[in-house]
Design a protein around this motif. Structure first.
Motif, PDB file in Angstrom:
ATOM      1  N   MET A   1     105.997  62.850  -3.999  1.00  0.00           N
ATOM      2  CA  MET A   1     106.389  61.962  -4.840  1.00  0.00           C
ATOM      3  C   MET A   1     106.375  60.489  -4.477  1.00  0.00           C
ATOM      4  SD  MET A   1     108.841  62.147  -8.087  1.00  0.00           S
ATOM      5  CE  MET A   1     108.025  61.644  -9.537  1.00  0.00           C
ATOM      6  N   SER A   2     105.899  59.765  -4.929  1.00  0.00           N
ATOM      7  CA  SER A   2     106.004  58.120  -4.598  1.00  0.00           C
ATOM      8  C   SER A   2     107.413  57.738  -4.690  1.00  0.00           C
ATOM      9  CB  SER A   2     105.085  57.291  -5.708  1.00  0.00           C
ATOM     10  OG  SER A   2     103.739  57.951  -5.489  1.00  0.00           O
ATOM     11  N   ASP A   3     107.680  56.678  -3.627  1.00  0.00           N
ATOM     12  CA  ASP A   3     108.822  55.753  -3.822  1.00  0.00           C
ATOM     13  C   ASP A   3     108.544  54.643  -4.640  1.00  0.00           C
ATOM     14  OD1 ASP A   3     107.823  54.169  -2.135  1.00  0.00           O
ATOM     15  OD2 ASP A   3     109.097  54.955  -0.532  1.00  0.00           O
ATOM     16  N   ALA A   4     109.648  53.401  -4.551  1.00  0.00           N
ATOM     17  CA  ALA A   4     109.220  52.488  -5.235  1.00  0.00           C
ATOM     18  C   ALA A   4     108.206  51.491  -4.734  1.00  0.00           C
ATOM     19  CB  ALA A   4     110.630  51.611  -5.182  1.00  0.00           C
ATOM     20  N   LYS A   5     107.821  51.834  -3.610  1.00  0.00           N
ATOM     21  CA  LYS A   5     106.693  51.017  -2.912  1.00  0.00           C
ATOM     22  C   LYS A   5     105.545  51.579  -3.056  1.00  0.00           C
ATOM     23  CE  LYS A   5     108.996  47.464  -0.788  1.00  0.00           C
ATOM     24  NZ  LYS A   5     109.126  46.402  -1.615  1.00  0.00           N
ATOM     25  N   GLY A   6     105.249  52.800  -3.751  1.00  0.00           N
ATOM     26  CA  GLY A   6     104.129  53.390  -4.050  1.00  0.00           C
ATOM     27  C   GLY A   6     103.645  54.431  -2.855  1.00  0.00           C
ATOM     28  N   PHE A   7     104.572  54.973  -1.855  1.00  0.00           N
ATOM     29  CA  PHE A   7     104.127  55.691  -0.986  1.00  0.00           C
ATOM     30  C   PHE A   7     104.313  57.054  -1.087  1.00  0.00           C
ATOM     31  CE2 PHE A   7     105.933  58.130   2.720  1.00  0.00           C
ATOM     32  CZ  PHE A   7     104.973  58.116   3.583  1.00  0.00           C
ATOM     33  N   GLY A   8     102.965  57.657  -0.780  1.00  0.00           N
ATOM     34  CA  GLY A   8     102.789  58.954  -1.248  1.00  0.00           C
ATOM     35  C   GLY A   8     102.105  59.357  -2.324  1.00  0.00           C
ATOM     36  N   ARG A   9     101.084  58.330  -3.015  1.00  0.00           N
ATOM     37  CA  ARG A   9     100.704  58.640  -4.307  1.00  0.00           C
ATOM     38  C   ARG A   9      99.431  59.479  -3.981  1.00  0.00           C
ATOM     39  NH1 ARG A   9     100.243  52.254  -5.748  1.00  0.00           N
ATOM     40  NH2 ARG A   9     100.178  52.312  -3.666  1.00  0.00           N
ATOM     41  N   HIS A  10      98.812  59.190  -3.078  1.00  0.00           N
ATOM     42  CA  HIS A  10      97.512  59.949  -2.550  1.00  0.00           C
ATOM     43  C   HIS A  10      97.607  60.936  -1.242  1.00  0.00           C
ATOM     44  CE1 HIS A  10      95.434  57.972  -5.982  1.00  0.00           C
ATOM     45  NE2 HIS A  10      95.931  56.857  -5.489  1.00  0.00           N
ATOM     46  N   ASP A  11      98.613  61.001  -0.655  1.00  0.00           N
ATOM     47  CA  ASP A  11      98.568  61.749   0.507  1.00  0.00           C
ATOM     48  C   ASP A  11      98.291  63.225   0.474  1.00  0.00           C
ATOM     49  OD1 ASP A  11     101.067  62.216  -0.272  1.00  0.00           O
ATOM     50  OD2 ASP A  11     102.212  61.608   1.552  1.00  0.00           O
ATOM     51  N   HIS A  12      98.441  63.625  -0.707  1.00  0.00           N
ATOM     52  CA  HIS A  12      98.096  65.121  -1.176  1.00  0.00           C
ATOM     53  C   HIS A  12      96.509  65.207  -1.354  1.00  0.00           C
ATOM     54  CE1 HIS A  12      98.224  63.068  -5.062  1.00  0.00           C
ATOM     55  NE2 HIS A  12      97.562  64.049  -5.571  1.00  0.00           N
ATOM     56  N   GLU A  13      95.803  64.370  -1.673  1.00  0.00           N
ATOM     57  CA  GLU A  13      94.466  64.423  -1.798  1.00  0.00           C
ATOM     58  C   GLU A  13      93.657  64.852  -0.790  1.00  0.00           C
ATOM     59  OE1 GLU A  13      92.925  63.713  -4.799  1.00  0.00           O
ATOM     60  OE2 GLU A  13      94.384  62.108  -5.897  1.00  0.00           O
ATOM     61  N   PRO A  14      92.610  65.558  -0.842  1.00  0.00           N
ATOM     62  CA  PRO A  14      91.864  66.314   0.115  1.00  0.00           C
ATOM     63  C   PRO A  14      90.987  65.174   0.802  1.00  0.00           C
ATOM     64  CG  PRO A  14      90.758  66.590  -1.980  1.00  0.00           C
ATOM     65  CD  PRO A  14      92.215  66.149  -2.435  1.00  0.00           C
ATOM     66  N   TRP A  15      91.009  64.233   0.650  1.00  0.00           N
ATOM     67  CA  TRP A  15      90.121  63.137   1.343  1.00  0.00           C
ATOM     68  C   TRP A  15      91.230  62.070   1.856  1.00  0.00           C
ATOM     69  CZ3 TRP A  15      92.272  58.530  -0.771  1.00  0.00           C
ATOM     70  CH2 TRP A  15      92.363  58.567  -2.110  1.00  0.00           C
ATOM     71  N   PHE A  16      92.334  62.259   1.920  1.00  0.00           N
ATOM     72  CA  PHE A  16      93.320  61.266   2.562  1.00  0.00           C
ATOM     73  C   PHE A  16      93.494  61.334   3.942  1.00  0.00           C
ATOM     74  CE2 PHE A  16      97.563  59.693   3.679  1.00  0.00           C
ATOM     75  CZ  PHE A  16      97.806  58.536   3.073  1.00  0.00           C
ATOM     76  N   ALA A  17      93.442  62.700   4.677  1.00  0.00           N
ATOM     77  CA  ALA A  17      93.306  62.752   5.867  1.00  0.00           C
ATOM     78  C   ALA A  17      92.016  62.421   6.694  1.00  0.00           C
ATOM     79  CB  ALA A  17      93.568  64.549   6.452  1.00  0.00           C
ATOM     80  N   LEU A  18      91.147  62.636   5.764  1.00  0.00           N
ATOM     81  CA  LEU A  18      89.655  62.133   6.199  1.00  0.00           C
ATOM     82  C   LEU A  18      89.594  60.647   6.349  1.00  0.00           C
ATOM     83  CD1 LEU A  18      86.874  62.692   7.266  1.00  0.00           C
ATOM     84  CD2 LEU A  18      86.073  62.923   4.651  1.00  0.00           C
ATOM     85  N   MET A  19      90.312  59.944   5.530  1.00  0.00           N
ATOM     86  CA  MET A  19      90.360  58.471   5.232  1.00  0.00           C
ATOM     87  C   MET A  19      90.996  57.934   6.631  1.00  0.00           C
ATOM     88  SD  MET A  19      92.531  56.017   2.919  1.00  0.00           S
ATOM     89  CE  MET A  19      94.119  56.470   3.674  1.00  0.00           C
ATOM     90  N   ILE A  20      92.230  58.521   6.951  1.00  0.00           N
ATOM     91  CA  ILE A  20      92.745  58.140   8.385  1.00  0.00           C
ATOM     92  C   ILE A  20      91.769  58.421   9.472  1.00  0.00           C
ATOM     93  CG2 ILE A  20      94.843  58.723   9.840  1.00  0.00           C
ATOM     94  CD1 ILE A  20      96.400  59.444   7.138  1.00  0.00           C
ATOM     95  N   GLU A  21      91.328  59.591   9.547  1.00  0.00           N
ATOM     96  CA  GLU A  21      90.225  59.994  10.796  1.00  0.00           C
ATOM     97  C   GLU A  21      89.273  58.997  10.770  1.00  0.00           C
ATOM     98  OE1 GLU A  21      88.708  63.995  10.517  1.00  0.00           O
ATOM     99  OE2 GLU A  21      90.499  64.632  10.145  1.00  0.00           O
ATOM    100  N   VAL A  22      88.786  58.611   9.509  1.00  0.00           N
ATOM    101  CA  VAL A  22      87.649  57.545   9.693  1.00  0.00           C
ATOM    102  C   VAL A  22      88.101  55.963  10.216  1.00  0.00           C
ATOM    103  CG1 VAL A  22      86.009  55.975   8.167  1.00  0.00           C
ATOM    104  CG2 VAL A  22      86.278  58.562   8.023  1.00  0.00           C
TER     105      VAL A  22
END
Length: 136
Positions: A1-22
């Motif tokens: 779940m996101s905190d006040a700064k929006g942390f964690g909105r998309h880290d569950h998405e299948p593409w999030f890890a790939l985004m970091i790799e790229v």
């Protein structure tokens, strides 16, 4: 779940890890990538894909700030801003207390260049550690 700064909105998405790799691969070769290219290479589909991507980049910026590492989102740039990220990058960095200035012009360029240099040094010297490049 996101905190006040929006942390964690998309880290569950299948593409999030790939985004970091790229992003980390781009840092290793000392290159930036446009938002559209990053969305394409990470298979973000559907409407509002750039918006979802930039939210995920903000999440990653918050994560990087908390870990004390360089801001990996600095690799992603707007094709319409002469090599700079979009205004949201600078606004989010300001909200985190990392940057104090306008979202364009010489001050923004210097801040962005410094973050890119931090990334390039980290990628070249010791690389990224942990799962998806998170500091361990």
């Amino acid at each position: 779940m996101s905190d006040a700064k929006g942390f964690g909105r998309h880290d569950h998405e299948p593409w999030f890890a790939l985004m970091i790799e790229v992003l980390e691969e781009q840092a290793r070769v000392k290159r930036t990538i446009t938002y559209a290219e990053l969305a394409e290479s990470t298979n973000i589909a559907g409407p509002y894909r750039i918006h979802r991507l930039t939210e995920a980049l903000e999440d990653l910026t918050t994560r990087d700030h908390r870990s004390g590492g360089p801001i990996r989102a600095a690799i992603a740039i707007s094709k319409a801003r002469d090599g700079l990220p979009g205004p949201g990058f600078f606004e989010h960095c300001a909200a985190l207390g990392l940057y104090f200035g306008p979202d364009h012009g010489p001050q923004a360029e210097i801040f962005h260049r410094l973050e890119l240099n931090r990334l390039f040094v980290k990628a070249g010297d010791q690389g990224f550690t942990g799962k998806n490049g998170d500091e361990s």
